[in-house]
Design a protein around this motif. Sequence first.
Motif, PDB file in Angstrom:
ATOM      1  N   ARG A 111       0.820  -1.210   0.000  1.00  0.00           N
ATOM      2  CA  ARG A 111       0.000   0.000   0.000  1.00  0.00           C
ATOM      3  C   ARG A 111       0.858   1.266   0.000  1.00  0.00           C
ATOM      4  O   ARG A 111       0.327   2.361  -0.212  1.00  0.00           O
TER       5      ARG A 111
ATOM      6  N   PRO B  34      -8.035  -2.229  -0.612  1.00  0.00           N
ATOM      7  CA  PRO B  34      -6.777  -1.844  -1.269  1.00  0.00           C
ATOM      8  C   PRO B  34      -5.735  -2.949  -1.213  1.00  0.00           C
ATOM      9  O   PRO B  34      -5.705  -3.741  -0.270  1.00  0.00           O
ATOM     10  N   ARG B 123     -12.457   3.740   1.260  1.00  0.00           N
ATOM     11  CA  ARG B 123     -12.777   3.626  -0.180  1.00  0.00           C
ATOM     12  C   ARG B 123     -14.283   3.522  -0.380  1.00  0.00           C
ATOM     13  O   ARG B 123     -14.832   4.095  -1.338  1.00  0.00           O
TER      14      ARG B 123
END
Lengths: 505, 137
Positions: A111, B34, B123
Amino acid sequence: MGRRILFITSDQQRYDTLGCNGGTLARTPTLDRLAAEGLRYERAIPQSVVCMPSRSTMLTGQYPSTHGVWMNGVALPDDAPSVADDLHAAGYRTGLIGKPHFEPFMDPFMRFAQNRLSRDGLNGTYRGFEHLEFATHGARGPLHYADWLLREHPEAAGWFYPVLDGALEVNAMGGGDTGAPQVWANQVPREWYHTDWVADRTISWLDSLDTDDDWFCWMSFPDPHHPWDPPASEVGRIDWRDVPLPAGYPTDAETRERILDAKPRHWGAWYRGEVVSNYEAPLDWVPATLTPDQIREVNALNAVEVELIDEAIARVLTAIEARGWSEDVDIIFTTDHGELQGDFGLLFKGPYHVDGLMRLPLIWRPAPSANIAPQVIERPVGLIDLVPTFTAIAGIDTPETAEGAVLPVKDTDPVAPCQERVLTEWDSVLFGVEVHLRTITRDGWVCTWVDGDHGELYHLADDPLQQHNRWDDPALASVRDDLLADLWDHQPAMVSPLPRVQAPV
Amino acid sequence: MPLGSVRYERVIAASADDVWALIGRPERLHDWFPGITACSVEGNRREITLQSGLSLPEEITVLDDRLRRFQYRIDSPFFPYHRGTIDVIALSDTSCAVMYATDCDPRTMALVIGAAAAAGLDRLTEIFPTPIFPTPE
């Protein structure tokens, strides 16, 4: 053309590991020479005693409360200020070679840009650095050094100490002759070790620049941070059996425990293995089991690593001289925080705001062309002063976001209001253990507020080993209260919302 | 060794049914979580591929449309214990709370997975309309 800047950092290095600071174990002729030719700071203090917050302070010029990296494992926000951005905008070529650690290393989801760029074999750009080549303490993970080692010398990958154990905790496994934790006989040839790799890559990048370029190069050595696993070929430099015990190590267990019990509870609790408040201290290791010989061996290996760094710096300086840049290069050497290395019978680091962790080596060898006279600066300074110093060297304005001021070049320089005291923060919330400290250093005192407990107060000249906590001394109550009042008047508020912890480290 | 346990929650300005229509489809995990590049489901087995290249097999243990609860475990020797739970709870016709919890051995991975999940919840607030009020971290 302006003054170039070579910013050299090590990781977790004590003040007293350098010859110029009175160290007697490691031979550090290169840094000693730079200190003799330049400015040596007697009391340089980090704003955090762990890597990520402290490194983020070096990059942003802000306190951890402001930049938001309030503990290891919290990522520096992508939009945080970066002095590399400022310098690059002023026309500087910018490179960061070695250990970054502005974002967590433990990142299986990839990430964080630091890890993604490395994994993808990219060399920039990142937080204002146009060129980057990253390394950390071993051969695992996505960083450039690990990739290089696995590609060029795959047999060496398993020779380094396994920093984490099978449960992903910091490894308590002992090695060497004494079974000390994080000590290891590493068969890697010196030329493949990360210290020399960082110097090699720095030289390579500098060689790629035009002679007329202005440049800012952050050369960031991962050592002498644990694990203590320098190349076995170099270990014979210092026989650990000849290493004296540190002055800060009371050899008598009863004395150690009495000193620790006069400090806030988290000191003795860690010593006895009741609480571990910092992920980077092995969970399965109890400091009370540390033996004098283990301290000797750790300190010997640490000194070997310090020598390797000094020699690597010498190679880089030779390369700079060969390019004809020497007259116009400012060299600043420091580290992110210290290491206890046996003080109080402890190793590693944690919420312990004493000299072992808070007194850092800091040397600024100004460019000879700047005609700044060599000095020893006694007054306290902070790593928070680095960003204003870099920009001053470059001849550009201090960023408005910076919270420090330019490092003094002599003790009689005017004291900027923000330099009247140096503040250090600790915050950690990890697996149910929560510790918060705020520390002020000024007027010869160091005073630490501990959330939910009492605190610590030491006079640095009278008690250089910080073994006698004066917090509860009625005769010093007004001193303590004045220091605390000044601390709270100047302590920046913690950024809100509080950035989340992304990983343990 | 105690488990690592984390929980994150977000209020989302969309109906619970709308949010569940995404979260309740385990094969669409990579649309909102993610660092996951691919995801496949066969029966109660799911395999996810992380951006690092690592693949993790998972067992889906609860997929309850009425409760709007999804529960799974990572089925890997590296994880002696893992359980992840996502609940979508209606707050009104146009808002819901999404809660993600993970309990894990090794405990460090609870932090890592939980923080990634929290970014996934962030998100969701981008995928669905703007939140009706800011929520604390």
